[in-house]
Design a protein around this motif. Sequence first.
Motif, PDB file in Angstrom:
ATOM      1  N   UNK A 180     -10.787   8.084 -33.372  1.00 50.49           N
ATOM      2  CA  UNK A 180     -11.001   6.924 -32.502  1.00 50.49           C
ATOM      3  C   UNK A 180     -12.339   7.081 -31.801  1.00 50.49           C
ATOM      4  N   UNK A 181     -13.111   5.988 -31.758  1.00 49.85           N
ATOM      5  CA  UNK A 181     -14.340   5.928 -30.965  1.00 49.85           C
ATOM      6  C   UNK A 181     -14.186   4.779 -29.975  1.00 49.85           C
ATOM      7  N   UNK A 182     -15.010   4.793 -28.937  1.00 48.97           N
ATOM      8  CA  UNK A 182     -15.006   3.692 -27.974  1.00 48.97           C
ATOM      9  C   UNK A 182     -16.215   2.813 -28.265  1.00 48.97           C
ATOM     10  N   UNK A 183     -15.977   1.503 -28.369  1.00 49.56           N
ATOM     11  CA  UNK A 183     -17.020   0.528 -28.671  1.00 49.56           C
ATOM     12  C   UNK A 183     -17.412  -0.213 -27.400  1.00 49.56           C
ATOM     13  N   UNK A 184     -18.710  -0.245 -27.116  1.00 45.02           N
ATOM     14  CA  UNK A 184     -19.279  -0.935 -25.954  1.00 45.02           C
ATOM     15  C   UNK A 184     -18.703  -0.440 -24.623  1.00 45.02           C
ATOM     16  N   UNK A 185     -18.085   0.735 -24.655  1.00 42.82           N
ATOM     17  CA  UNK A 185     -17.525   1.304 -23.436  1.00 42.82           C
ATOM     18  C   UNK A 185     -16.251   0.651 -22.957  1.00 42.82           C
TER      19      UNK A 185
ATOM     20  N   UNK B 116      -8.091  16.602 -30.707  1.00 44.82           N
ATOM     21  CA  UNK B 116      -9.303  17.189 -30.137  1.00 44.82           C
ATOM     22  C   UNK B 116     -10.424  16.185 -30.128  1.00 44.82           C
ATOM     23  N   UNK B 117     -11.582  16.645 -29.731  1.00 40.74           N
ATOM     24  CA  UNK B 117     -12.754  15.784 -29.619  1.00 40.74           C
ATOM     25  C   UNK B 117     -13.953  16.502 -30.224  1.00 40.74           C
ATOM     26  N   UNK B 118     -14.733  15.750 -30.997  1.00 42.05           N
ATOM     27  CA  UNK B 118     -16.019  16.246 -31.483  1.00 42.05           C
ATOM     28  C   UNK B 118     -17.084  15.250 -31.050  1.00 42.05           C
ATOM     29  N   UNK B 119     -18.343  15.652 -31.146  1.00 40.48           N
ATOM     30  CA  UNK B 119     -19.443  14.738 -30.839  1.00 40.48           C
ATOM     31  C   UNK B 119     -20.127  14.349 -32.144  1.00 40.48           C
ATOM     32  N   UNK B 120     -20.282  13.049 -32.330  1.00 41.46           N
ATOM     33  CA  UNK B 120     -20.933  12.601 -33.563  1.00 41.46           C
ATOM     34  C   UNK B 120     -22.391  13.025 -33.593  1.00 41.46           C
ATOM     35  N   UNK B 121     -23.022  13.177 -32.422  1.00 36.09           N
ATOM     36  CA  UNK B 121     -24.422  13.624 -32.378  1.00 36.09           C
ATOM     37  C   UNK B 121     -24.565  15.046 -32.915  1.00 36.09           C
ATOM     38  N   UNK B 122     -23.517  15.880 -32.796  1.00 33.53           N
ATOM     39  CA  UNK B 122     -23.566  17.236 -33.345  1.00 33.53           C
ATOM     40  C   UNK B 122     -23.695  17.230 -34.861  1.00 33.53           C
ATOM     41  N   UNK B 123     -23.316  16.123 -35.492  1.00 26.99           N
ATOM     42  CA  UNK B 123     -23.339  16.017 -36.952  1.00 26.99           C
ATOM     43  C   UNK B 123     -24.331  14.956 -37.439  1.00 26.99           C
ATOM     44  N   UNK B 124     -25.209  14.509 -36.540  1.00 26.13           N
ATOM     45  CA  UNK B 124     -26.227  13.497 -36.874  1.00 26.13           C
ATOM     46  C   UNK B 124     -25.615  12.235 -37.474  1.00 26.13           C
ATOM     47  N   UNK B 125     -24.517  11.786 -36.900  1.00 27.52           N
ATOM     48  CA  UNK B 125     -23.841  10.568 -37.360  1.00 27.52           C
ATOM     49  C   UNK B 125     -24.224   9.384 -36.480  1.00 27.52           C
TER      50      UNK B 125
ATOM     51  N   UNK C 192     -27.139   8.111 -35.422  1.00 32.91           N
ATOM     52  CA  UNK C 192     -28.097   8.359 -34.332  1.00 32.91           C
ATOM     53  C   UNK C 192     -28.817   7.090 -33.885  1.00 32.91           C
ATOM     54  N   UNK C 193     -28.819   6.054 -34.706  1.00 31.17           N
ATOM     55  CA  UNK C 193     -29.433   4.789 -34.329  1.00 31.17           C
ATOM     56  C   UNK C 193     -28.534   3.905 -33.477  1.00 31.17           C
ATOM     57  N   UNK C 194     -27.350   4.405 -33.161  1.00 30.99           N
ATOM     58  CA  UNK C 194     -26.379   3.625 -32.401  1.00 30.99           C
ATOM     59  C   UNK C 194     -25.933   4.432 -31.185  1.00 30.99           C
ATOM     60  N   UNK C 195     -26.706   4.348 -30.081  1.00 32.42           N
ATOM     61  CA  UNK C 195     -26.421   5.179 -28.904  1.00 32.42           C
ATOM     62  C   UNK C 195     -25.209   4.672 -28.128  1.00 32.42           C
ATOM     63  N   UNK C 196     -24.804   5.530 -27.168  1.00 30.69           N
ATOM     64  CA  UNK C 196     -23.782   5.085 -26.223  1.00 30.69           C
ATOM     65  C   UNK C 196     -24.396   4.025 -25.337  1.00 30.69           C
ATOM     66  N   UNK C 197     -23.705   3.079 -24.809  1.00 28.10           N
ATOM     67  CA  UNK C 197     -22.281   2.846 -24.967  1.00 28.10           C
ATOM     68  C   UNK C 197     -21.929   1.997 -26.178  1.00 28.10           C
ATOM     69  N   UNK C 198     -22.909   1.674 -27.044  1.00 27.37           N
ATOM     70  CA  UNK C 198     -22.558   0.881 -28.227  1.00 27.37           C
ATOM     71  C   UNK C 198     -21.398   1.533 -28.969  1.00 27.37           C
ATOM     72  N   UNK C 199     -21.550   2.831 -29.266  1.00 25.45           N
ATOM     73  CA  UNK C 199     -20.481   3.624 -29.875  1.00 25.45           C
ATOM     74  C   UNK C 199     -20.466   4.972 -29.157  1.00 25.45           C
ATOM     75  N   UNK C 200     -19.305   5.360 -28.687  1.00 25.55           N
ATOM     76  CA  UNK C 200     -19.215   6.619 -27.948  1.00 25.55           C
ATOM     77  C   UNK C 200     -19.668   7.798 -28.802  1.00 25.55           C
TER      78      UNK C 200
END
Length: 190
Positions: A36-41, A158-167, A169-177
């Motif tokens: 699950x990700x959060x969209x637009x916060x 659990x929780x992972x960060x998509x930035x840790x896997x370069x997923x 990167x053109x879509x920053x928070x809060x667009x996609x958590x």
Amino acid sequence: MKKISIILSAFVLLSSFTVLNTVWTNDDPHSQLGFTVTHLGVADVPGTFNDFDAKVTSSKPDFSDGVFELTAKVGSIDTRVEARDNHLKSADFFDAAKYPELNFKSTSLKKAGKNKYKLTGNLSLHGVTRPVTLNLEYRGSVENPMSKKQTAGFKVTGTIKRSDFNLGSGFPEPMISDEVRIEADGEFVK
């Protein structure tokens, strides 16, 4: 005859020191790998990977020595919106053509309460491998009345960060958590 007795005795003695590992594999209709990700916060958007294989190798009935392994086909991503799924498969996110699988293999399992563990392992995703720690709950074992097979249940969160896997990167928070919540449930049979 004496020679045979010595050989049998040696075999029995050596066998008593052998640890028998049992391999349990996921039962597809009763297992799911979700995120699950959060969209637009403001809204959570769930998804699943529908094509995956997982196994647990253990010699103990409580799985406290378990080694957990998972492989999922990135192209099986499903968020219930075909256009979004196609975008997630593109080079903007998972780049499924270049990185068709994600993999996880545990490196340690530490007790964290009754039937609860901290599951640490290496997650390989989008060409990047990083250690992650997830929560594992062993939900018990039963004999399935239909198949007559011994069946064990697990829940991983659990929780992972998509930035840790370069997923994405053109879509920053809060667009996609940046945080991606993982929730997997599975039944495993031996």
